[in-house]
Scaffold this motif. Structure first.
Motif, PDB file in Angstrom:
ATOM      1  N   THR A 147       0.852  -1.181   0.000  1.00 53.48           N
ATOM      2  CA  THR A 147       0.000   0.000   0.000  1.00 53.48           C
ATOM      3  C   THR A 147       0.891   1.234   0.000  1.00 53.48           C
ATOM      4  N   VAL A 148       0.664   2.119  -0.956  1.00 51.17           N
ATOM      5  CA  VAL A 148       1.478   3.318  -1.121  1.00 51.17           C
ATOM      6  C   VAL A 148       0.685   4.523  -0.634  1.00 51.17           C
ATOM      7  N   ALA A 149       1.286   5.308   0.245  1.00 51.18           N
ATOM      8  CA  ALA A 149       0.643   6.505   0.776  1.00 51.18           C
ATOM      9  C   ALA A 149       1.178   7.734   0.048  1.00 51.18           C
ATOM     10  N   SER A 150       0.263   8.554  -0.453  1.00 45.03           N
ATOM     11  CA  SER A 150       0.637   9.799  -1.117  1.00 45.03           C
ATOM     12  C   SER A 150       0.091  10.964  -0.306  1.00 45.03           C
ATOM     13  N   PRO A 151       0.923  11.581   0.538  1.00 43.37           N
ATOM     14  CA  PRO A 151       0.448  12.670   1.403  1.00 43.37           C
ATOM     15  C   PRO A 151       0.292  13.977   0.636  1.00 43.37           C
ATOM     16  N   LEU A 152      -0.936  14.305   0.278  1.00 38.34           N
ATOM     17  CA  LEU A 152      -1.188  15.519  -0.490  1.00 38.34           C
ATOM     18  C   LEU A 152      -0.747  16.768   0.260  1.00 38.34           C
ATOM     19  N   VAL A 153      -0.885  16.749   1.590  1.00 34.19           N
ATOM     20  CA  VAL A 153      -0.506  17.929   2.370  1.00 34.19           C
ATOM     21  C   VAL A 153       0.980  18.227   2.254  1.00 34.19           C
ATOM     22  N   ILE A 154       1.774  17.227   1.869  1.00 34.77           N
ATOM     23  CA  ILE A 154       3.206  17.428   1.654  1.00 34.77           C
ATOM     24  C   ILE A 154       3.491  17.694   0.183  1.00 34.77           C
ATOM     25  N   HIS A 155       2.995  16.828  -0.681  1.00 36.45           N
ATOM     26  CA  HIS A 155       3.290  16.943  -2.110  1.00 36.45           C
ATOM     27  C   HIS A 155       2.825  18.265  -2.692  1.00 36.45           C
ATOM     28  N   ASN A 156       1.721  18.780  -2.206  1.00 30.57           N
ATOM     29  CA  ASN A 156       1.189  20.024  -2.757  1.00 30.57           C
ATOM     30  C   ASN A 156       1.964  21.258  -2.306  1.00 30.57           C
ATOM     31  N   ARG A 157       2.926  21.066  -1.391  1.00 26.68           N
ATOM     32  CA  ARG A 157       3.697  22.206  -0.887  1.00 26.68           C
ATOM     33  C   ARG A 157       5.201  21.964  -0.987  1.00 26.68           C
ATOM     34  N   LEU A 158       5.615  21.098  -1.894  1.00 26.07           N
ATOM     35  CA  LEU A 158       7.042  20.837  -2.066  1.00 26.07           C
ATOM     36  C   LEU A 158       7.727  22.060  -2.678  1.00 26.07           C
ATOM     37  N   PRO A 159       8.753  22.602  -2.023  1.00 27.17           N
ATOM     38  CA  PRO A 159       9.377  23.837  -2.529  1.00 27.17           C
ATOM     39  C   PRO A 159      10.104  23.659  -3.855  1.00 27.17           C
ATOM     40  N   HIS A 160      10.548  22.429  -4.162  1.00 24.55           N
ATOM     41  CA  HIS A 160      11.225  22.251  -5.447  1.00 24.55           C
ATOM     42  C   HIS A 160      10.223  22.099  -6.597  1.00 24.55           C
ATOM     43  N   VAL A 161       8.938  22.009  -6.270  1.00 22.11           N
ATOM     44  CA  VAL A 161       7.900  21.954  -7.300  1.00 22.11           C
ATOM     45  C   VAL A 161       7.159  23.288  -7.399  1.00 22.11           C
ATOM     46  N   TYR A 162       6.838  23.869  -6.230  1.00 19.76           N
ATOM     47  CA  TYR A 162       6.070  25.113  -6.193  1.00 19.76           C
ATOM     48  C   TYR A 162       6.896  26.214  -5.540  1.00 19.76           C
ATOM     49  N   ARG A 163       7.143  27.252  -6.275  1.00 18.52           N
ATOM     50  CA  ARG A 163       7.864  28.399  -5.734  1.00 18.52           C
ATOM     51  C   ARG A 163       7.020  29.074  -4.653  1.00 18.52           C
ATOM     52  N   ASP A 164       7.655  29.353  -3.507  1.00 15.11           N
ATOM     53  CA  ASP A 164       6.957  29.972  -2.374  1.00 15.11           C
ATOM     54  C   ASP A 164       5.651  29.219  -2.108  1.00 15.11           C
ATOM     55  N   PRO A 165       5.737  27.931  -1.733  1.00 12.15           N
ATOM     56  CA  PRO A 165       4.559  27.056  -1.698  1.00 12.15           C
ATOM     57  C   PRO A 165       3.493  27.450  -0.686  1.00 12.15           C
ATOM     58  N   GLU A 166       3.840  28.190   0.371  1.00 14.04           N
ATOM     59  CA  GLU A 166       2.844  28.571   1.369  1.00 14.04           C
ATOM     60  C   GLU A 166       2.005  29.766   0.933  1.00 14.04           C
ATOM     61  N   ARG A 167       2.351  30.366  -0.164  1.00 15.76           N
ATOM     62  CA  ARG A 167       1.675  31.568  -0.651  1.00 15.76           C
ATOM     63  C   ARG A 167       0.509  31.199  -1.569  1.00 15.76           C
ATOM     64  N   TYR A 168      -0.623  31.849  -1.367  1.00 16.20           N
ATOM     65  CA  TYR A 168      -1.775  31.659  -2.261  1.00 16.20           C
ATOM     66  C   TYR A 168      -1.534  32.459  -3.526  1.00 16.20           C
ATOM     67  N   GLU A 169      -1.294  31.761  -4.612  1.00 18.40           N
ATOM     68  CA  GLU A 169      -0.933  32.427  -5.871  1.00 18.40           C
ATOM     69  C   GLU A 169      -1.558  31.676  -7.052  1.00 18.40           C
ATOM     70  N   PRO A 170      -2.805  32.002  -7.379  1.00 19.56           N
ATOM     71  CA  PRO A 170      -3.492  31.278  -8.463  1.00 19.56           C
ATOM     72  C   PRO A 170      -2.777  31.349  -9.801  1.00 19.56           C
ATOM     73  N   ASP A 171      -2.049  32.430 -10.054  1.00 20.38           N
ATOM     74  CA  ASP A 171      -1.407  32.570 -11.358  1.00 20.38           C
ATOM     75  C   ASP A 171      -0.251  31.606 -11.557  1.00 20.38           C
ATOM     76  N   ARG A 172       0.123  30.839 -10.508  1.00 22.03           N
ATOM     77  CA  ARG A 172       1.185  29.853 -10.696  1.00 22.03           C
ATOM     78  C   ARG A 172       0.750  28.773 -11.683  1.00 22.03           C
ATOM     79  N   PHE A 173      -0.555  28.626 -11.926  1.00 21.20           N
ATOM     80  CA  PHE A 173      -1.051  27.626 -12.867  1.00 21.20           C
ATOM     81  C   PHE A 173      -1.335  28.211 -14.238  1.00 21.20           C
TER      82      PHE A 173
END
Length: 310
Positions: free
Chosen positions: A270-296
């Motif tokens: 069983t593989v666990a994918s923690p979204l709360v971590i993956h969605n805020r990885l700094p090497h994927v999302y610049r300034d990950p704690e910031r609400y920035e819709p234009d990043r998409f």
């Protein structure tokens, strides 16, 4: 040093990569103390920092077909027919507001979303006659999902008893609606997702059972609302509806971390994918704690964590 490690790896693991690192401790009991003292979110974060990036009640084949039913009901051709229903609910809702006043906007919008969802998904019977009751039971179902539920789903705690009572009552409500529709509309009922599920058929031909289950505003216009889409996507990145996804490996597969390490996940794990971590990885999302819709947007395009919240 890195070259030496990779050379050693290539010589000693020609057959297959090693398995990924595993959390220490006795099964189930090993993390209970940490869960109690730190909470699930912090435990997930700690485990991810240590280990790196490495609930259904039917069999897989049946579940896959049931997912197909929902997919058919959410296809663009069907969504186009829901747009007018959504607009009507919104117009009726705000028509009751006066020219001035003070409201709890979050609470009002939550109520509006419930109205829209009930009309498009559950049908007019629920929307017009028993929305409050159904909404209450749905909240009880959601509240019945606790940390202890994962380990002991049938433990007789108050939340579980309320969950089971709500589940039984929802079964009565929707069984009655399904029976009534099949009698009243033998050739097809109202336009909503519930009717799509009623009309769905498994590959062997059997039907679903009662227990499974400007002026121009249309689907094309909704699709053109790119800013709204990005805003919602960013909210789901920061606040995913589930902290973690669990997936069963039906066959072995290899993964490679951002550091270049390669592991093989064995079949059956069983593989666990923690979204709360993956969605805020700094090497994927610049300034990950910031609400920035234009990043998409087309310029940034930071949708690189597997599309878990798309």
């Amino acid at each position: 040093e890195m070259a030496r490690r990779r050379a050693t790896f290539s010589l000693t693991t020609k057959q297959s990569p090693p398995p990924p690192p595993m959390a220490t401790g006795a099964p189930l009991l090993g993390i209970l103390l940490a869960l109690h003292t730190k909470g699930p979110l912090q435990v997930i974060r700690d485990t991810h920092a240590e280990m790196g990036s490495v609930a259904f009640d039917v069999d897989f084949a049946t579940r896959r077909e049931q997912f197909r039913f929902f997919g058919d009901a959410m296809k663009p051709a069907k969504l186009r027919t829901y747009a007018r229903l959504m607009v009507q609910e919104v117009e009726d809702f705000f028509a009751k507001w006066g020219p001035t006043g003070t409201v709890d906007l979050k609470q009002e919008l939550e109520h509006l979303v419930t109205l829209v969802a009930s009309r498009c998904l559950f049908g007019e019977e629920v929307r017009a006659k028993m929305l409050a009751e159904v909404a209450t039971h749905l909240r009880e179902l959601n509240d019945g999902m606790r940390l202890v539920t994962i380990l002991f789903p049938h433990l007789q705690i108050p939340a579980h008893r309320r969950r089971d009572t709500a589940r039984a009552r929802l079964d009565e409500i929707f069984s009655g609606i399904v029976s009534s529709r099949k009698t009243s509309y033998p050739d097809g009922g109202p336009n909503d997702m519930l009717q799509c599920l009623i009309d769905s058929r498994y590959k062997d031909g059997r039907a679903t059972t009662k227990t499974e289950h400007g002026d121009r505003v249309d689907y094309e216009v909704l699709q053109e609302m790119e800013t709204l889409h990005r805003c919602i996507k960013e909210v789901l990145r920061l606040h995913p509806p589930a902290m973690m996804l669990l997936r069963h490996a039906r066959r072995s597969f290899t993964v490679q971390t951002k550091d270049g390490d390669v592991y093989e996940v064995p079949e059956g794990r069983t593989v666990a994918s923690p979204l709360v971590i993956h969605n805020r990885l700094p090497h994927v999302y610049r300034d990950p704690e910031r609400y920035e819709p234009d990043r998409f947007g087309p310029i940034r395009g930071e949708d690189g964590a597997g599309g878990a919240f798309a």
